[in-house]
Design an enzyme around this catalytic site. Structure first.
Site: not given
Ligand SMILES: O=C(O)[C@H](O)[C@H](O)COP(=O)(O)O
Length: 401
Positions: A218, A244, A261
């Protein structure tokens, strides 16, 4: 249930409608548009990390269950959900293999581009949960030695009177050639070992000069000012960013490899997250007396990708620098961190102010090219004997024949 369950889902959750359509009426919205006004028309929310979930979003709405198709839960105020009596589920570990493979691909790319070896380097793993715990044995199979720090796991082992392999963070920083972060983002109110801002000037000063730094955990674990300075001093691989979705342009410019990310974005991991939520939602409904057949996720992922080709054997197969270059040439056929880095820089460079950069960041994530976990790749051609373990156990690809 007489009226259909109203399920509001982030449009970036793959197969959300397939997975939950049998349970109610699914409506899709971009995650940043899931607001309180929208929650007022929903019984169930299915979100990803970009939707902050708290009392301000949910109090007084009909929402009774929230699922987050993510491993991290720092966007969710879980005590508030408990207080409101809202059920909650998330997807721990769902995309861990994807993050591990992003990190391994990046380490091989940095090693190859710098004309360095990976084998023989020491990897400092900060946080050994689902990601760090899977990364360590695979990096070891690439010839790295591992030093790990994990205060919660160390304390738990000590409380049980058990020996453990963990060392304090300072020791990791002082002893390793590459430091990679795999902690959750926590505050002092949430954990005795808070990680928000853990990596500031002091932590970077404790690292070896020139040691590489990787963050696929993070952005908030790292201080933005310190990171900008370090990106000029050492190779930094950054998938997550302080601030971010508007990363500091100077830090992006200085990073060895950057991405928006997406380390966890292999299709397998995202679909696994959807499946975990679909199962949790079914369990929650079943507890209220409503049974539904399980979702079969197998159709959501296509067939295995075509095989990758073993590159020509290096002149000296025992040379660790040549080995890293060979492994990079193999791995990049499945997934190119350099291509993602180029796409990321081009989109941010083309964007004007902060709002445009944030939109570009979100767009890059929404349009991330399909990627599969490496276990789905067969390697065709001759894999030199000294590299077979690295291919099979490090990359996790199947050696054909
Ligand atoms: O916590 C997680 O699973 C990851 O950081 C994930 O890839 C975040 O992706 P998002 O939910 O922002 O698409």
């Amino acid at each position: 249930m007489d009226t259909p369950l109203r399920i509001l889902a982030d449009a970036n959750i793959p197969a959300a409608t397939d997975a939950s359509g049998a349970l109610g009426r699914v409506r899709l919205l971009p995650g940043r548009e899931i607001t309180r006004a929208e929650a007022e028309g929903a019984d169930v929310l299915l979100v990803r990390s970009v939707t902050p979930v708290d009392a301000a979003l949910l109090e007084g709405t009909p929402v009774r269950f929230v699922g987050s198709a993510t491993a991290g839960t720092d966007h969710v105020d879980r005590p508030a959900l408990g207080h409101l009596g809202v059920g909650f589920a998330w997807a721990p570990g769902s995309n861990a293999t994807s993050v591990v493979e992003h990190v391994l691909a990046a380490l091989l790319a940095v090693a190859a581009d710098r004309g360095e070896a990976l084998a023989g380097k020491t990897l400092g793993v900060v946080g050994t949960g689902a990601v760090g715990g899977r990364l360590a044995p695979r990096a070891e199979a690439l010839g790295m030695s591992i030093v790990a720090s994990d205060p919660p796991r160390a304390a738990a082992a000590e409380a049980r009177g058990e020996a453990h392999p963990y060392v304090p963070l300072d020791a990791v920083l002082a002893q390793t050639d590459v430091v990679t972060l795999h902690t959750p983002l926590t505050t002092a109110a949430e954990s005795p070992w808070p990680t928000r801002g853990l990596f500031g000037a002091d932590a970077f000063a404790a690292m070896r000069p020139g040691a590489w730094f990787v963050n696929a955990a993070r952005g908030g674990v790292v201080d933005a000012t310190a990171l900008r300075r370090e990106a000029a001093r050492r190779p930094c691989v950054l998938d997550v960013w302080p601030g971010e979705p508007t990363p500091d342009p100077e830090t992006v410019g200085l990073a060895a490899l950057g991405s928006p990310h997406v380390a966890g974005y292999a299709a397998d991991g995202k679909v696994r997250g959807t499946a975990m939520l679909a199962a949790a939602l079914r369990r929650w409904l079943a507890a209220g007396g409503a049974e539904a057949a399980p979702w079969d996720e197998s159709a959501a992922l296509g067939p295995d990708p075509p095989p990758v080709a073993a590159p020509p054997a290096p002149g000296d197969v025992e040379d660790p620098v040549a080995q890293a270059a060979w492994l990079d040439a193999l791995a990049r056929q499945a997934f190119s961190v350099r291509a993602e880095d180029a796409r990321f820089r081009a989109a941010l460079d083309a964007a004007g102010g902060a709002a445009e950069r944030a939109a570009a960041f979100a767009d890059l994530r929404r349009t991330y090219p399909a990627r599969r976990e490496w276990a789905h790749y067969a390697v065709e051609g001759e894999v030199p004997a000294p590299l077979r373990r690295a291919v099979a156990d490090g990359l996790g690809m199947r050696i054909a024949g």
